[in-house]
Design a protein around this motif. Sequence first.
Motif, PDB file in Angstrom:
ATOM      1  N   LEU A 160      -1.337 -12.170   6.132  1.00  0.00           N
ATOM      2  CA  LEU A 160      -0.348 -13.009   5.471  1.00  0.00           C
ATOM      3  C   LEU A 160      -0.438 -12.908   3.949  1.00  0.00           C
ATOM      4  O   LEU A 160      -1.518 -13.007   3.370  1.00  0.00           O
ATOM      5  CB  LEU A 160      -0.534 -14.466   5.897  1.00  0.00           C
ATOM      6  N   GLU A 161       0.705 -12.704   3.320  1.00  0.00           N
ATOM      7  CA  GLU A 161       0.855 -12.676   1.866  1.00  0.00           C
ATOM      8  C   GLU A 161      -0.077 -11.661   1.202  1.00  0.00           C
ATOM      9  O   GLU A 161      -0.964 -12.003   0.423  1.00  0.00           O
ATOM     10  CB  GLU A 161       0.638 -14.074   1.274  1.00  0.00           C
ATOM     11  N   PRO A 162       0.128 -10.377   1.475  1.00  0.00           N
ATOM     12  CA  PRO A 162      -0.697  -9.349   0.826  1.00  0.00           C
ATOM     13  C   PRO A 162      -0.477  -9.337  -0.679  1.00  0.00           C
ATOM     14  O   PRO A 162       0.647  -9.453  -1.155  1.00  0.00           O
ATOM     15  CB  PRO A 162      -0.208  -8.057   1.475  1.00  0.00           C
ATOM     16  N   MET A 163      -1.572  -9.177  -1.435  1.00  0.00           N
ATOM     17  CA  MET A 163      -1.491  -9.223  -2.887  1.00  0.00           C
ATOM     18  C   MET A 163      -2.002  -7.958  -3.565  1.00  0.00           C
ATOM     19  O   MET A 163      -1.618  -7.667  -4.693  1.00  0.00           O
ATOM     20  CB  MET A 163      -2.292 -10.414  -3.415  1.00  0.00           C
ATOM     21  N   ALA A 164      -2.894  -7.225  -2.922  1.00  0.00           N
ATOM     22  CA  ALA A 164      -3.511  -6.078  -3.583  1.00  0.00           C
ATOM     23  C   ALA A 164      -3.842  -5.019  -2.550  1.00  0.00           C
ATOM     24  O   ALA A 164      -4.036  -5.317  -1.366  1.00  0.00           O
ATOM     25  CB  ALA A 164      -4.771  -6.491  -4.334  1.00  0.00           C
ATOM     26  N   VAL A 165      -3.939  -3.764  -3.008  1.00  0.00           N
ATOM     27  CA  VAL A 165      -4.292  -2.654  -2.125  1.00  0.00           C
ATOM     28  C   VAL A 165      -5.145  -1.657  -2.905  1.00  0.00           C
ATOM     29  O   VAL A 165      -4.926  -1.426  -4.089  1.00  0.00           O
ATOM     30  CB  VAL A 165      -3.031  -1.968  -1.548  1.00  0.00           C
TER      31      VAL A 165
ATOM     32  N   SER B  20      11.662  -7.888  -0.343  1.00  0.00           N
ATOM     33  CA  SER B  20      10.269  -7.542  -0.045  1.00  0.00           C
ATOM     34  C   SER B  20       9.286  -8.065  -1.087  1.00  0.00           C
ATOM     35  O   SER B  20       8.152  -8.391  -0.778  1.00  0.00           O
ATOM     36  CB  SER B  20      10.118  -6.023   0.085  1.00  0.00           C
ATOM     37  N   ASN B  21       9.695  -8.102  -2.361  1.00  0.00           N
ATOM     38  CA  ASN B  21       8.849  -8.582  -3.462  1.00  0.00           C
ATOM     39  C   ASN B  21       7.609  -7.696  -3.611  1.00  0.00           C
ATOM     40  O   ASN B  21       6.484  -8.104  -3.304  1.00  0.00           O
ATOM     41  CB  ASN B  21       8.452 -10.043  -3.248  1.00  0.00           C
ATOM     42  N   ALA B  22       7.809  -6.498  -4.128  1.00  0.00           N
ATOM     43  CA  ALA B  22       6.710  -5.547  -4.328  1.00  0.00           C
ATOM     44  C   ALA B  22       5.814  -6.018  -5.465  1.00  0.00           C
ATOM     45  O   ALA B  22       6.280  -6.201  -6.594  1.00  0.00           O
ATOM     46  CB  ALA B  22       7.265  -4.158  -4.638  1.00  0.00           C
ATOM     47  N   VAL B  23       4.518  -6.208  -5.185  1.00  0.00           N
ATOM     48  CA  VAL B  23       3.617  -6.784  -6.181  1.00  0.00           C
ATOM     49  C   VAL B  23       2.422  -5.900  -6.525  1.00  0.00           C
ATOM     50  O   VAL B  23       1.641  -6.240  -7.417  1.00  0.00           O
ATOM     51  CB  VAL B  23       3.094  -8.169  -5.729  1.00  0.00           C
ATOM     52  N   GLU B  24       2.245  -4.804  -5.829  1.00  0.00           N
ATOM     53  CA  GLU B  24       1.098  -3.935  -6.105  1.00  0.00           C
ATOM     54  C   GLU B  24       1.424  -2.523  -5.657  1.00  0.00           C
ATOM     55  O   GLU B  24       2.317  -2.291  -4.842  1.00  0.00           O
ATOM     56  CB  GLU B  24      -0.141  -4.475  -5.381  1.00  0.00           C
ATOM     57  N   ILE B  25       0.685  -1.571  -6.201  1.00  0.00           N
ATOM     58  CA  ILE B  25       0.923  -0.162  -5.922  1.00  0.00           C
ATOM     59  C   ILE B  25      -0.402   0.583  -5.939  1.00  0.00           C
ATOM     60  O   ILE B  25      -1.311   0.239  -6.695  1.00  0.00           O
ATOM     61  CB  ILE B  25       1.901   0.424  -6.985  1.00  0.00           C
ATOM     62  N   THR B  26      -0.525   1.582  -5.070  1.00  0.00           N
ATOM     63  CA  THR B  26      -1.645   2.515  -5.156  1.00  0.00           C
ATOM     64  C   THR B  26      -1.147   3.894  -4.785  1.00  0.00           C
ATOM     65  O   THR B  26      -0.089   4.035  -4.156  1.00  0.00           O
ATOM     66  CB  THR B  26      -2.821   2.091  -4.254  1.00  0.00           C
TER      67      THR B  26
ATOM     68  N   PHE C  51       2.574   7.313  -2.441  1.00  0.00           N
ATOM     69  CA  PHE C  51       2.255   5.991  -2.952  1.00  0.00           C
ATOM     70  C   PHE C  51       2.480   4.925  -1.885  1.00  0.00           C
ATOM     71  O   PHE C  51       3.197   5.138  -0.901  1.00  0.00           O
ATOM     72  CB  PHE C  51       3.019   5.667  -4.241  1.00  0.00           C
ATOM     73  N   VAL C  52       1.816   3.791  -2.104  1.00  0.00           N
ATOM     74  CA  VAL C  52       1.882   2.653  -1.187  1.00  0.00           C
ATOM     75  C   VAL C  52       2.231   1.419  -1.987  1.00  0.00           C
ATOM     76  O   VAL C  52       1.609   1.140  -3.021  1.00  0.00           O
ATOM     77  CB  VAL C  52       0.545   2.445  -0.455  1.00  0.00           C
ATOM     78  N   SER C  53       3.217   0.666  -1.521  1.00  0.00           N
ATOM     79  CA  SER C  53       3.585  -0.604  -2.156  1.00  0.00           C
ATOM     80  C   SER C  53       3.090  -1.759  -1.292  1.00  0.00           C
ATOM     81  O   SER C  53       3.043  -1.670  -0.071  1.00  0.00           O
ATOM     82  CB  SER C  53       5.101  -0.710  -2.335  1.00  0.00           C
ATOM     83  N   VAL C  54       2.708  -2.850  -1.964  1.00  0.00           N
ATOM     84  CA  VAL C  54       2.366  -4.096  -1.287  1.00  0.00           C
ATOM     85  C   VAL C  54       3.571  -5.016  -1.384  1.00  0.00           C
ATOM     86  O   VAL C  54       4.020  -5.346  -2.492  1.00  0.00           O
ATOM     87  CB  VAL C  54       1.134  -4.758  -1.928  1.00  0.00           C
ATOM     88  N   ASN C  55       4.092  -5.444  -0.229  1.00  0.00           N
ATOM     89  CA  ASN C  55       5.324  -6.225  -0.178  1.00  0.00           C
ATOM     90  C   ASN C  55       5.003  -7.651   0.257  1.00  0.00           C
ATOM     91  O   ASN C  55       4.844  -7.947   1.446  1.00  0.00           O
ATOM     92  CB  ASN C  55       6.310  -5.552   0.774  1.00  0.00           C
ATOM     93  N   LEU C  56       4.900  -8.544  -0.724  1.00  0.00           N
ATOM     94  CA  LEU C  56       4.385  -9.886  -0.507  1.00  0.00           C
ATOM     95  C   LEU C  56       5.217 -10.691   0.477  1.00  0.00           C
ATOM     96  O   LEU C  56       4.677 -11.350   1.369  1.00  0.00           O
ATOM     97  CB  LEU C  56       4.300 -10.615  -1.858  1.00  0.00           C
ATOM     98  N   ASN C  57       6.536 -10.657   0.334  1.00  0.00           N
ATOM     99  CA  ASN C  57       7.373 -11.582   1.093  1.00  0.00           C
ATOM    100  C   ASN C  57       7.504 -11.240   2.568  1.00  0.00           C
ATOM    101  O   ASN C  57       7.788 -12.126   3.381  1.00  0.00           O
ATOM    102  CB  ASN C  57       8.776 -11.663   0.479  1.00  0.00           C
ATOM    103  N   ASN C  58       7.336  -9.967   2.938  1.00  0.00           N
ATOM    104  CA  ASN C  58       7.470  -9.639   4.360  1.00  0.00           C
ATOM    105  C   ASN C  58       6.167  -9.183   5.005  1.00  0.00           C
ATOM    106  O   ASN C  58       6.165  -8.612   6.095  1.00  0.00           O
ATOM    107  CB  ASN C  58       8.585  -8.608   4.597  1.00  0.00           C
ATOM    108  N   ASN C  59       5.051  -9.439   4.312  1.00  0.00           N
ATOM    109  CA  ASN C  59       3.723  -9.176   4.886  1.00  0.00           C
ATOM    110  C   ASN C  59       3.566  -7.731   5.368  1.00  0.00           C
ATOM    111  O   ASN C  59       3.098  -7.464   6.480  1.00  0.00           O
ATOM    112  CB  ASN C  59       3.439 -10.139   6.044  1.00  0.00           C
TER     113      ASN C  59
END
Length: 350
Positions: free
Chosen positions: A8-13, A312-318, A330-338
């Motif tokens: 739930l609610e991923p923030m970082a990767v 989706s609210n993309a909040v992080e990238i790696t 690349f990988v995005s972290v999408n906060l709003n849809n887990n």
Amino acid sequence: MISLVTGLEPMAVKTADLNNDSFLDLVVANRAGNTTSVFFGYGNGCFAQRIDLSTGPNAGTYAIAIGDVNKDNQLDIVVVNRHASNIGVFLGQGDKKFSKQKTFSTGTNSTPAELALHDLNNDTFLDLVVSDHEYDRVFVFLGTGDGEFIRTRDLSTGNSSGPYLILINDFNNDNLLDIAIGNGDVNNVGVFLGDGKGNFSQQITTYIKSGPYAFVAVDFNKDGILDIATANYDSNNTSILFGKGDGTFTLQNTFSTGDGSLPYAVTNGDFNRDNMDDLIIANSGTDNVGILVGTSDGTFRKQKTYSTGRGSNAVEITIGDFNRDNQLDFVSVNLNNNTIGIFLSTCSYN
């Protein structure tokens, strides 16, 4: 885009080869649900079903670092548990297994926000730097080489500075590691110069026009001095701060990430294989990831965007080569849809 469901609610990767099979894996910090998720890669752009590591009640995990903190040749996972006011360590045990979390307190009512691992005192053991957003300070924990950390110093970032971001690198070209901090509430980048023994100077600051939400250190103009690129949430752009070689910077260029983009994260990589660093940015407001292709003079071409999905609210990238084709993905972290979104390269970033 390949989408994987996280906690739930991923923030970082973060990405690393956790099980020594030469395939990149992913670790995701989940702000809610009290878990950190691990996805082991198959080397073809696909990943195994996630494994959830418990971070304890009311953890509020915000950030991740990966390194071998106990010198056993197995990578370990270190997380910031912001709501629980502690740092959690999961020791790698091989065979895709990790120990239960061991925690290290950052103090009652503290709000640890970001962390970084590096050997700060040249004893071959990884040390830990943690920002405390609430109390305007940075903690230095020296590692003992067995998975333990001892809090040795608190560095002041100034009243109401709201420190969040951390970079560890050599910002004054003395071959000793320094600490750079993004002080988002007072719109500056602060640098603590290191002496190689785990001690640091008082903070020296460079003012920027907008509080950075993320930054990365690269020598963009190839002058042998580290520069910094920031993602500026409030002003919908990225700034390039050119290093002077003394731990301070000059603000030279800003580049738009789009109206309403609210850029939340930035990192770098050579996506078009021209030996120039490009920037990749998670735009939380416009639900996309933007790539700005770099040029030889430290400037960037107009952003090209890749959708992470509506709302989706993309909040992080790696970044990394997840399918072993010698091209950056690349990988995005999408906060709003887990979810996290995996974008495999077609090398069409020009």
